[in-house]
Design a protein around this motif. Structure first.
Motif, PDB file in Angstrom:
ATOM      1  N   ASN A  13       1.140  -1.510  -0.224  1.00 50.30           N
ATOM      2  CA  ASN A  13      -0.518  -0.110   0.564  1.00 50.30           C
ATOM      3  C   ASN A  13       0.617   1.518   0.019  1.00 50.30           C
ATOM      4  O   ASN A  13       2.040   1.451   0.932  1.00 50.30           O
ATOM      5  CB  ASN A  13      -1.050  -0.067   1.266  1.00 50.30           C
ATOM      6  CG  ASN A  13      -1.403   1.251   0.820  1.00 50.30           C
ATOM      7  OD1 ASN A  13      -2.121   1.922   0.511  1.00 50.30           O
ATOM      8  ND2 ASN A  13      -3.311   0.949   1.794  1.00 50.30           N
ATOM      9  N   PRO A  14       0.916   2.323  -1.299  1.00 50.93           N
ATOM     10  CA  PRO A  14       1.789   3.098  -0.852  1.00 50.93           C
ATOM     11  C   PRO A  14       1.231   4.478  -0.077  1.00 50.93           C
ATOM     12  O   PRO A  14       2.243   5.245   0.570  1.00 50.93           O
ATOM     13  CB  PRO A  14       1.290   3.613  -2.249  1.00 50.93           C
ATOM     14  CG  PRO A  14      -0.063   3.600  -2.930  1.00 50.93           C
ATOM     15  CD  PRO A  14       0.063   2.141  -2.495  1.00 50.93           C
ATOM     16  N   PHE A  15       0.236   4.143   0.981  1.00 52.79           N
ATOM     17  CA  PHE A  15      -0.247   5.147   1.679  1.00 52.79           C
ATOM     18  C   PHE A  15       0.866   4.313   3.124  1.00 52.79           C
ATOM     19  O   PHE A  15       0.610   5.422   4.177  1.00 52.79           O
ATOM     20  CB  PHE A  15      -1.457   4.950   1.970  1.00 52.79           C
ATOM     21  CG  PHE A  15      -1.975   6.648   3.401  1.00 52.79           C
ATOM     22  CD1 PHE A  15      -2.325   7.492   3.043  1.00 52.79           C
ATOM     23  CD2 PHE A  15      -2.380   5.598   4.749  1.00 52.79           C
ATOM     24  CE1 PHE A  15      -2.434   8.351   4.148  1.00 52.79           C
ATOM     25  CE2 PHE A  15      -2.501   6.274   6.082  1.00 52.79           C
ATOM     26  CZ  PHE A  15      -2.764   7.863   5.152  1.00 52.79           C
ATOM     27  N   THR A  16       1.143   3.792   3.124  1.00 54.39           N
ATOM     28  CA  THR A  16       2.160   2.823   4.235  1.00 54.39           C
ATOM     29  C   THR A  16       3.502   3.788   4.762  1.00 54.39           C
ATOM     30  O   THR A  16       3.296   4.318   5.365  1.00 54.39           O
ATOM     31  CB  THR A  16       2.095   1.400   4.032  1.00 54.39           C
ATOM     32  OG1 THR A  16       1.273   1.016   4.288  1.00 54.39           O
ATOM     33  CG2 THR A  16       3.070   0.905   5.336  1.00 54.39           C
ATOM     34  N   SER A  17       3.738   4.026   3.602  1.00 52.46           N
ATOM     35  CA  SER A  17       5.144   4.363   3.600  1.00 52.46           C
ATOM     36  C   SER A  17       4.999   6.101   3.561  1.00 52.46           C
ATOM     37  O   SER A  17       6.106   7.136   4.134  1.00 52.46           O
ATOM     38  CB  SER A  17       6.116   4.392   2.226  1.00 52.46           C
ATOM     39  OG  SER A  17       4.433   4.673   1.143  1.00 52.46           O
ATOM     40  N   PHE A  18       3.915   6.714   2.912  1.00 53.81           N
ATOM     41  CA  PHE A  18       3.295   8.238   2.677  1.00 53.81           C
ATOM     42  C   PHE A  18       3.210   7.967   4.686  1.00 53.81           C
ATOM     43  O   PHE A  18       3.830   9.248   5.003  1.00 53.81           O
ATOM     44  CB  PHE A  18       2.692   8.651   1.993  1.00 53.81           C
ATOM     45  CG  PHE A  18       2.553   9.740   1.796  1.00 53.81           C
ATOM     46  CD1 PHE A  18       2.963  10.986   0.574  1.00 53.81           C
ATOM     47  CD2 PHE A  18       1.085  10.652   2.543  1.00 53.81           C
ATOM     48  CE1 PHE A  18       2.816  11.721   1.387  1.00 53.81           C
ATOM     49  CE2 PHE A  18       0.890  12.291   2.434  1.00 53.81           C
ATOM     50  CZ  PHE A  18       1.795  12.934   1.547  1.00 53.81           C
ATOM     51  N   ALA A  19       2.070   7.694   5.418  1.00 51.18           N
ATOM     52  CA  ALA A  19       1.825   7.750   6.474  1.00 51.18           C
ATOM     53  C   ALA A  19       2.802   7.936   7.295  1.00 51.18           C
ATOM     54  O   ALA A  19       3.708   8.747   8.246  1.00 51.18           O
ATOM     55  CB  ALA A  19       0.241   6.799   6.780  1.00 51.18           C
ATOM     56  N   GLY A  20       3.398   7.110   7.083  1.00 46.10           N
ATOM     57  CA  GLY A  20       4.693   7.179   8.031  1.00 46.10           C
ATOM     58  C   GLY A  20       6.086   8.065   7.967  1.00 46.10           C
ATOM     59  O   GLY A  20       6.758   8.172   8.785  1.00 46.10           O
ATOM     60  N   ILE A  21       6.452   8.772   6.785  1.00 45.10           N
ATOM     61  CA  ILE A  21       6.845   9.996   6.483  1.00 45.10           C
ATOM     62  C   ILE A  21       6.234  11.135   7.455  1.00 45.10           C
ATOM     63  O   ILE A  21       6.646  11.785   8.397  1.00 45.10           O
ATOM     64  CB  ILE A  21       7.162  10.732   4.998  1.00 45.10           C
ATOM     65  CG1 ILE A  21       8.222   9.066   4.318  1.00 45.10           C
ATOM     66  CG2 ILE A  21       7.801  11.692   5.230  1.00 45.10           C
ATOM     67  CD1 ILE A  21       7.601   9.455   2.518  1.00 45.10           C
ATOM     68  N   ILE A  22       4.561  11.304   6.736  1.00 51.77           N
ATOM     69  CA  ILE A  22       3.898  11.916   7.646  1.00 51.77           C
ATOM     70  C   ILE A  22       4.123  11.547   9.503  1.00 51.77           C
ATOM     71  O   ILE A  22       4.393  12.872  10.433  1.00 51.77           O
ATOM     72  CB  ILE A  22       2.771  12.360   7.430  1.00 51.77           C
ATOM     73  CG1 ILE A  22       2.303  12.779   6.112  1.00 51.77           C
ATOM     74  CG2 ILE A  22       1.881  13.655   8.329  1.00 51.77           C
ATOM     75  CD1 ILE A  22       3.200  13.562   5.412  1.00 51.77           C
TER      76      ILE A  22
END
Length: 291
Positions: A225-234
């Motif tokens: 899920n690409p949201f996993t990496s992006f949410a980790g950054i935020i």
């Protein structure tokens, strides 16, 4: 540095297209609406001079970045999904293949054009996103890191769209399947994980054995899920950096699993690997010598 000719052509085409202008306008309009609602809605409720009001720009930044992520996910397949198939329908693909450009440069040029849309959206949204910098919530480095997360998402989603555009000859079919795959990766995986958690709840009620619910291997679907990496950054910008890990602990006993501990990083690496495989496969399929 010499630019990829395919990238130059696509950027000239996009700059003359009203579609890109509308995408930028709608993106910034939505971001401005979110900022307006957060600042004036929540601040009026809490009071401008209240100490807790400093959380307002943080919440505003989180909502705007997630909205920008959604807009990137929705806009990139529209550009990449028809990148090759549209050339085929216009009878210009054979002309490209007869030039000195090899299939790999054609593929990378199309991907760069898709990433150009991501950069345009990100840069155009920076004036609104930079409002949070005034309140000291995050700095320029945080904004650049967020832009890097969007760029990673653009590479992953764009490679899916280009692969579908090479495999399927019709632009409509390639674009639709690109959206189907991306929506499944972003929404469907979360739904599958939620269903596994709900199945664990039902099993508890049927057996009356109340213990920690474990979704098992379904948790590893979050890696795709690409949201996993992006949410980790935020999370690392505004949180304690362990929100994704703590969420996984609610879904099972993964305390000794290093992959869960570094879930956003592992997801980012996996996305880059999948993107590379899809692009290489698309380049080989596009190569007429392989036919």
């Amino acid at each position: 540095m010499r630019l990829n000719p395919v990238f130059e052509k696509e950027m000239k085409r996009n700059s003359r297209s009203s579609r890109i202008s509308w995408i930028i306008f709608v993106c910034n309009l939505l971001l401005a609406v979110v900022a307006f609602v957060c600042y004036f809605g929540e601040s009026n409720q809490l009071g401008y001079l209240a100490p807790v009001s400093y959380s307002v720009p943080m919440n505003c930044y989180i909502l705007m970045t997630y909205l920008l992520f959604i807009l990137v996910v929705l806009s990139v397949p529209a550009v990449a999904g028809g990148s090759i198939s549209l050339e085929r329908e216009k009878k210009t693909l054979d002309v490209l293949l007869t030039t000195n450009l090899n299939p790999w440069r054609i593929i990378t040029g199309k991907l760069e054009a898709s990433l150009g849309v991501v950069l345009i959206l990100t840069v155009s949204a920076l004036p609104v996103l930079s409002l949070v910098v005034v309140f000291g919530g995050t700095g320029l480095g945080g904004l650049l890191l967020m832009a890097g997360g969007l760029l990673l998402t653009g590479i992953f989603v764009g490679s899916i769209g280009i692969f579908c555009s090479v495999v399927f000859k019709r632009t409509t079919l390639a674009t639709v399947l690109s959206y189907v795959i991306v929506v499944f990766l972003v929404v469907g995986i979360c739904a599958c994980t939620g269903l596994a958690y709900y199945a664990g709840l039902l099993q508890q009620e049927m057996t009356a054995a109340y213990q920690q619910i474990d979704v098992g291997g379904a948790i590893y679907l979050l890696l795709f899920n690409p949201f996993t990496s992006f949410a980790g950054i935020i999370s690392r910008q505004l949180g304690n950096g362990r929100e994704m890990e703590q969420l996984c602990y609610l879904l099972g006993n993964y305390g000794q699993n290093p992959l869960i501990h570094y879930l956003p990083e592992a997801s980012a690496v996996l996305q880059l690997l999948i993107s590379a495989v899809l692009l290489v496969t698309a380049g080989r399929k596009l190569n007429p010598l392989n036919k």
